[in-house]
Scaffold this active site. Structure first.
Site, PDB file in Angstrom:
ATOM      1  N   THR A 133       0.829  -1.197   0.000  1.00  0.00           N
ATOM      2  CA  THR A 133       0.000   0.000   0.000  1.00  0.00           C
ATOM      3  C   THR A 133       0.869   1.254   0.000  1.00  0.00           C
ATOM      4  OG1 THR A 133      -1.591   1.260   1.312  1.00  0.00           O
ATOM      5  CG2 THR A 133      -0.249  -0.290   2.521  1.00  0.00           C
ATOM      6  N   SER A 176      -1.450   4.155  10.341  1.00  0.00           N
ATOM      7  CA  SER A 176      -2.429   3.270  10.999  1.00  0.00           C
ATOM      8  C   SER A 176      -1.720   1.944  11.245  1.00  0.00           C
ATOM      9  CB  SER A 176      -3.668   3.030  10.119  1.00  0.00           C
ATOM     10  OG  SER A 176      -3.398   2.035   9.141  1.00  0.00           O
ATOM     11  N   TYR A 213      -2.901  -0.963  10.448  1.00  0.00           N
ATOM     12  CA  TYR A 213      -3.035  -1.741   9.205  1.00  0.00           C
ATOM     13  C   TYR A 213      -1.865  -1.440   8.271  1.00  0.00           C
ATOM     14  CZ  TYR A 213      -4.018  -2.064   4.284  1.00  0.00           C
ATOM     15  OH  TYR A 213      -3.866  -2.268   2.944  1.00  0.00           O
ATOM     16  N   HIS A 214      -1.615  -0.151   8.022  1.00  0.00           N
ATOM     17  CA  HIS A 214      -0.537   0.205   7.097  1.00  0.00           C
ATOM     18  C   HIS A 214       0.813  -0.256   7.651  1.00  0.00           C
ATOM     19  CE1 HIS A 214      -3.678   3.083   5.597  1.00  0.00           C
ATOM     20  NE2 HIS A 214      -3.152   2.753   4.439  1.00  0.00           N
ATOM     21  N   LYS A 267       1.602  -3.764   6.842  1.00  0.00           N
ATOM     22  CA  LYS A 267       2.086  -3.967   5.472  1.00  0.00           C
ATOM     23  C   LYS A 267       3.588  -3.650   5.382  1.00  0.00           C
ATOM     24  CE  LYS A 267      -1.102  -4.232   2.506  1.00  0.00           C
ATOM     25  NZ  LYS A 267      -1.987  -5.281   1.960  1.00  0.00           N
TER      26      LYS A 267
HETATM   27  N1  USQ Z   1     -11.311  10.163   3.901  1.00  0.00           N
HETATM   28  C1  USQ Z   1     -12.189  11.231   4.035  1.00  0.00           C
HETATM   29  N2  USQ Z   1     -13.507  10.945   4.184  1.00  0.00           N
HETATM   30  C2  USQ Z   1     -14.005   9.685   4.204  1.00  0.00           C
HETATM   31  C3  USQ Z   1     -13.116   8.602   4.081  1.00  0.00           C
HETATM   32  C4  USQ Z   1     -11.771   8.880   3.940  1.00  0.00           C
HETATM   33  O1  USQ Z   1     -11.794  12.402   4.012  1.00  0.00           O
HETATM   34  O2  USQ Z   1     -15.209   9.527   4.350  1.00  0.00           O
HETATM   35  C5  USQ Z   1      -9.870  10.427   3.699  1.00  0.00           C
HETATM   36  C6  USQ Z   1      -8.973   9.727   4.694  1.00  0.00           C
HETATM   37  O3  USQ Z   1      -8.834  10.482   5.873  1.00  0.00           O
HETATM   38  C7  USQ Z   1      -7.684   9.592   3.879  1.00  0.00           C
HETATM   39  C8  USQ Z   1      -8.169   9.428   2.434  1.00  0.00           C
HETATM   40  O4  USQ Z   1      -9.515   9.901   2.432  1.00  0.00           O
HETATM   41  O5  USQ Z   1      -6.931  10.775   3.965  1.00  0.00           O
HETATM   42  C9  USQ Z   1      -8.147   7.992   1.928  1.00  0.00           C
HETATM   43  O6  USQ Z   1      -8.891   7.200   2.817  1.00  0.00           O
HETATM   44  P1  USQ Z   1      -9.481   5.756   2.391  1.00  0.00           P
HETATM   45  O7  USQ Z   1     -10.403   5.324   3.485  1.00  0.00           O
HETATM   46  O8  USQ Z   1     -10.014   5.806   1.006  1.00  0.00           O
HETATM   47  O9  USQ Z   1      -8.148   4.891   2.326  1.00  0.00           O
HETATM   48  P2  USQ Z   1      -7.284   4.192   3.473  1.00  0.00           P
HETATM   49  O10 USQ Z   1      -7.951   4.106   4.777  1.00  0.00           O
HETATM   50  O11 USQ Z   1      -5.927   4.823   3.459  1.00  0.00           O
HETATM   51  O12 USQ Z   1      -7.149   2.700   2.960  1.00  0.00           O
HETATM   52  C10 USQ Z   1      -7.543   2.275   1.658  1.00  0.00           C
HETATM   53  C11 USQ Z   1      -7.773   0.762   1.699  1.00  0.00           C
HETATM   54  C12 USQ Z   1      -6.459   0.078   2.054  1.00  0.00           C
HETATM   55  C13 USQ Z   1      -5.384   0.493   1.063  1.00  0.00           C
HETATM   56  C14 USQ Z   1      -5.251   2.009   1.069  1.00  0.00           C
HETATM   57  C15 USQ Z   1      -4.269   2.560   0.070  1.00  0.00           C
HETATM   58  O13 USQ Z   1      -8.774   0.454   2.643  1.00  0.00           O
HETATM   59  O14 USQ Z   1      -6.657  -1.339   2.046  1.00  0.00           O
HETATM   60  O15 USQ Z   1      -4.153  -0.084   1.414  1.00  0.00           O
HETATM   61  O16 USQ Z   1      -6.526   2.585   0.728  1.00  0.00           O
HETATM   62  S1  USQ Z   1      -3.420   3.981   0.681  1.00  0.00           S
HETATM   63  O17 USQ Z   1      -4.385   4.910   1.254  1.00  0.00           O
HETATM   64  O18 USQ Z   1      -2.684   4.602  -0.407  1.00  0.00           O
HETATM   65  O19 USQ Z   1      -2.506   3.522   1.712  1.00  0.00           O
END
Ligand code: USQ
Length: 385
Positions: free
Chosen positions: A144, A179, A181-182, A185
């Site tokens: 990720t 997090s 989770y991250h 990874k």
């Molecule tokens: N966010 C909002 N509002 C929401 C949901 C999320 O502003 O309602 C923000 C979060 O705070 C964050 C961003 O949007 O800054 C991305 O959040 P996300 O929930 O889309 O992604 P994340 O929790 O980081 O995790 C998801 C997947 C995970 C994968 C990751 C890739 O669940 O399995 O590894 O995306 S990454 O984010 O690049 O690490």
């Protein structure tokens, strides 16, 4: 070519299984339905219920496709997964069998422990299956982008050359996740790199950003073949959530200032990246890392784009700024490299107005299933139980 897909019931695992089968791979999938169990415990089930693997395989076969083999069990159970490996003897393994939710991993002690144990044990067992039964097998691991965090320098594609006191060496790019989770990874990557160096396993680590979308050529054959589509605060990724919120008339839930930037990609591009990685394996002992996303957006840019398209379709959409339930930087430098998969042939599907319209249309058809109580964040990073 024989492909084994760990976590074959998931949002990405099942579409990948169908794509590889369509491409002529002999495909087997493994899953213990952990994500379904957690989703039902946390009241976070998908927008549309999908059948379990044996039924999905039968439905897929009725459309003239080859039958995917199903193994129901846990990748953390050595006896079970070793038996699967010895039976299948895969040429490549795609590893999705991890607890994928950052919010779930931050919910409390039990959830943190489960995430760490599940993700490390499944990766560790996979590595040992390869060493014991199939040393030439190509491991494709879903990493990720969040492993890198948001450093104040350009993010390289996995590796960085360091010049220190007149001497040079190459290291894994520094990683600092926000997090558990991250962080799990990051630990996976360290394990894979250790075993690549010492035992010569061959690995592709795909550092993926948040994925959006529902439509793939195989999923479009039959609604029961579609990916599990989550829109809740635990499993829903931000684009998928905003689409559902726009349809339901709920103000889009931007967390904090909304200047958090991430690299995003369409589910179609996830499939392409996996196909490309599988078609050109790295050498023995190599840990090859790609940054897997096609476009970067801030949360504010996503909210504005989706709200504009939805408004054009006659939906009344507002944008809300909620207190951020996470601890993350809300305004930061972000410039990750991502040329490796393009060089292998990736043809991106950008987040256009038409893509958003199609997506809003599909969610609109299932509007009656939206449960509003699943939208607001129920987990904060500060109040772990
Ligand atoms: N966010 C909002 N509002 C929401 C949901 C999320 O502003 O309602 C923000 C979060 O705070 C964050 C961003 O949007 O800054 C991305 O959040 P996300 O929930 O889309 O992604 P994340 O929790 O980081 O995790 C998801 C997947 C995970 C994968 C990751 C890739 O669940 O399995 O590894 O995306 S990454 O984010 O690049 O690490």
């Amino acid at each position: 070519m024989k492909a084994l897909i760990l976590g074959g019931d998931g949002y990405l695992g099942w579409p990948t299984a169908m794509r590889f089968a369509s491409n002529g791979y002999d495909v087997s999938v493994v899953d213990n339905y952990l994500r379904r169990d957690i989703a039902s415990e946390t009241d976070s089930s998908a927008l549309v219920e999908t059948p379990r693997l044996p039924d999905r395989v039968e439905i897929f076969a009725t459309h003239g496709n080859s039958r995917i083999r199903v193994f129901e069990g846990s990748c953390c159970d050595w006896e079970f997964i070793a038996g699967v490996f010895d039976d299948v003897k895969p040429d490549c393994v795609i590893h999705f069998a991890e607890q994928p939710s950052a919010p779930y991993s931050m919910r409390g002690l039990d959830e943190a422990r489960l995430t760490l144990k599940n993700n490390i044990d499944s990766t560790f067992n996979l590595i040992w299956c390869v060493i014991r039964f199939q040393p030439e097998c190509h491991i494709i691991k879903l990493g990720t982008m969040g492993e890198y965090g948001t450093p104040n320098i350009d993010i390289e594609e996995g590796w960085i050359d360091i010049d220190h006191k007149g001497r040079q060496d190459r290291f894994l790019f520094p990683r600092q996740a926000s997090s558990l989770y991250h962080t799990s990874k990051i630990l996976d990557t360290d394990l894979l790199w250790f075993y690549a160096r010492l035992y010569g396993i061959r690995v592709t680590d795909l550092m993926q950003g948040p994925v959006y979308g529902i439509s793939t050529p195989e999923a479009d054959l039959d609604e029961r073949l579609m990916p599990n589509f989550h829109y809740d605060d635990i499993f829903g990724t931000v684009v998928n959530r905003f689409i559902v919120q726009a349809v339901a008339g709920i103000p889009l839930t931007v967390y904090g200032a909304g200047n958090q930037v991430r690299g995003y990609l369409n589910i179609l591009d996830t499939l392409q990246c996996l196909e490309l990685a599988a078609a050109s394996p790295p050498g023995q002992g190599e840990l090859r890392i790609f940054n897997q996303f096609t476009e970067t957006f801030s949360v504010n840019e996503l909210a504005t784009h989706i709200a504009d398209v939805a408004t054009g379709m006659g939906l009344a959409v507002e944008i809300a700024h909620l207190e951020n339930p996470r601890q993350e930087s809300e305004g930061h430098y972000y410039n990750p490299a991502h040329s490796g998969l393009r060089e292998l042939g990736l043809q991106p599907h950008p987040l256009t107005d038409d893509v958003i319209k199609h997506f809003l249309g599909w969610v609109g058809e299932n509007k009656g299933n939206i449960r509003e109580e699943r939208i607001m964040p129920r987990v904060t990073w500060r109040n772990a139980r």
